[in-house]
Design a protein around this motif. Structure first.
Motif, short mmCIF file in Angstrom:
data_model
loop_
_atom_site.label_atom_id
_atom_site.label_comp_id
_atom_site.label_asym_id
_atom_site.label_seq_id
_atom_site.Cartn_x
_atom_site.Cartn_y
_atom_site.Cartn_z
N ASP A 21 0.84 -1.20 0.00
CA ASP A 21 0.00 0.00 0.00
C ASP A 21 0.87 1.26 0.00
O ASP A 21 2.07 1.20 0.28
N THR A 22 0.24 2.38 -0.27
CA THR A 22 0.91 3.68 -0.31
C THR A 22 0.64 4.43 0.99
O THR A 22 -0.48 4.45 1.49
N MET A 23 1.67 5.09 1.51
CA MET A 23 1.55 5.93 2.70
C MET A 23 1.92 7.36 2.31
O MET A 23 2.81 7.58 1.49
N THR A 24 1.24 8.33 2.94
CA THR A 24 1.45 9.73 2.60
C THR A 24 1.69 10.54 3.87
O THR A 24 0.92 10.45 4.83
N LEU A 25 2.76 11.33 3.85
CA LEU A 25 3.12 12.20 4.98
C LEU A 25 3.09 13.65 4.51
O LEU A 25 3.72 13.99 3.50
N LYS A 26 2.35 14.48 5.23
CA LYS A 26 2.32 15.92 4.93
C LYS A 26 3.20 16.63 5.95
O LYS A 26 3.08 16.42 7.15
N PHE A 70 3.87 17.30 11.23
CA PHE A 70 3.95 16.09 10.42
C PHE A 70 2.61 15.38 10.57
O PHE A 70 2.22 15.03 11.68
N HIS A 71 1.90 15.19 9.44
CA HIS A 71 0.57 14.56 9.47
C HIS A 71 0.57 13.34 8.56
O HIS A 71 0.93 13.43 7.39
N ASP A 72 0.16 12.20 9.12
CA ASP A 72 0.02 10.98 8.34
C ASP A 72 -1.35 11.04 7.66
O ASP A 72 -2.38 10.99 8.31
N GLY A 79 -1.39 -3.68 8.37
CA GLY A 79 -0.17 -4.29 7.85
C GLY A 79 0.86 -3.29 7.35
O GLY A 79 1.81 -3.68 6.68
N ILE A 80 0.68 -2.01 7.69
CA ILE A 80 1.63 -1.00 7.24
C ILE A 80 1.61 0.18 8.19
O ILE A 80 0.56 0.59 8.69
N ASP A 81 2.80 0.73 8.49
CA ASP A 81 2.92 1.91 9.35
C ASP A 81 3.98 2.83 8.79
O ASP A 81 5.03 2.40 8.31
N LEU A 82 3.70 4.14 8.87
CA LEU A 82 4.62 5.18 8.46
C LEU A 82 5.55 5.50 9.62
O LEU A 82 5.11 5.59 10.77
#
Length: 188
Positions: A21-26, A70-72, A79-82
């Motif tokens: 999966d894709t993770m996005t951090l602002k 920092f916003h996730d 199954g996924i963590d930033l």
């Protein structure tokens, strides 16, 4: 922070991913106004803990206080963590306002439009006399392909321009073996 000073924001991102999966951090920096607003996208490889990815941004402070956020923004949660680590902020250059002074070129050994590089224990200093009025932009590259704007400021003709590249500006323990500089002028 000091208004008018340029700062480097560096940090490391990573993923603990058992999916693709894709993770996005602002990432934002806010003083009196918005100074930085960037989005970083990371894709899981499904193999667990992935490599750490260094991130580097710059911003110019406009107040004595700057808030980093920092916003996730990720929608995937199973199954996924930033991951975020090693956040650091360092000043890069002197304030632009203190750089503007009319100088007679012959007194400095700097010719109009001809950059001169000097080295101090803290930074490389690129100096030149402005040939025309405008907003001058200072950029750095380690490979002549990817350029990063470090600082910019307005100057009048015959003003002394000085831009600083702090030796630890990128926040890395190992300095680059090559460093390239360029200065461009935007029309007033």
């Amino acid at each position: 922070t000091v208004p008018g000073h340029t700062y480097s924001l560096a940090f490391d991102t990573g993923l603990l991913a058992y999916t693709t999966d894709t993770m996005t951090l602002k990432v934002t920096a806010t003083g009196a106004a918005s100074l930085l607003d960037q989005t970083i996208t990371l894709i899981g490889d499904g193999a667990g803990l992935g490599p750490w990815v260094p991130q580097n941004f710059t911003f110019m402070a406009d107040s004595t206080s700057t808030t980093l956020s920092f916003h996730d923004l990720s929608t995937a949660t199973i199954g996924i963590d930033l991951l975020l680590d090693n956040v650091r902020v360092q000043p890069l250059a002197a304030p632009a306002a203190s750089l503007q002074a009319a100088i007679i070129p012959g007194n400095l050994g700097v010719l109009p439009g001809s950059p001169m590089l000097t080295n101090t224990p803290e930074a490389h200093v690129v100096s030149m006399i402005a040939t025309e009025p405008g907003n001058y932009v200072f950029q750095i590259s380690d490979d002549l392909v990817h350029w990063r704007t470090v600082d910019e400021a307005p100057f009048e003709a015959q003003d002394l321009i000085r831009f600083y590249d702090a030796h630890d500006a990128l926040g890395s323990e190992t300095p680059p073996t090559k460093r390239f500089y360029r200065i461009g002028r935007q029309q007033p």
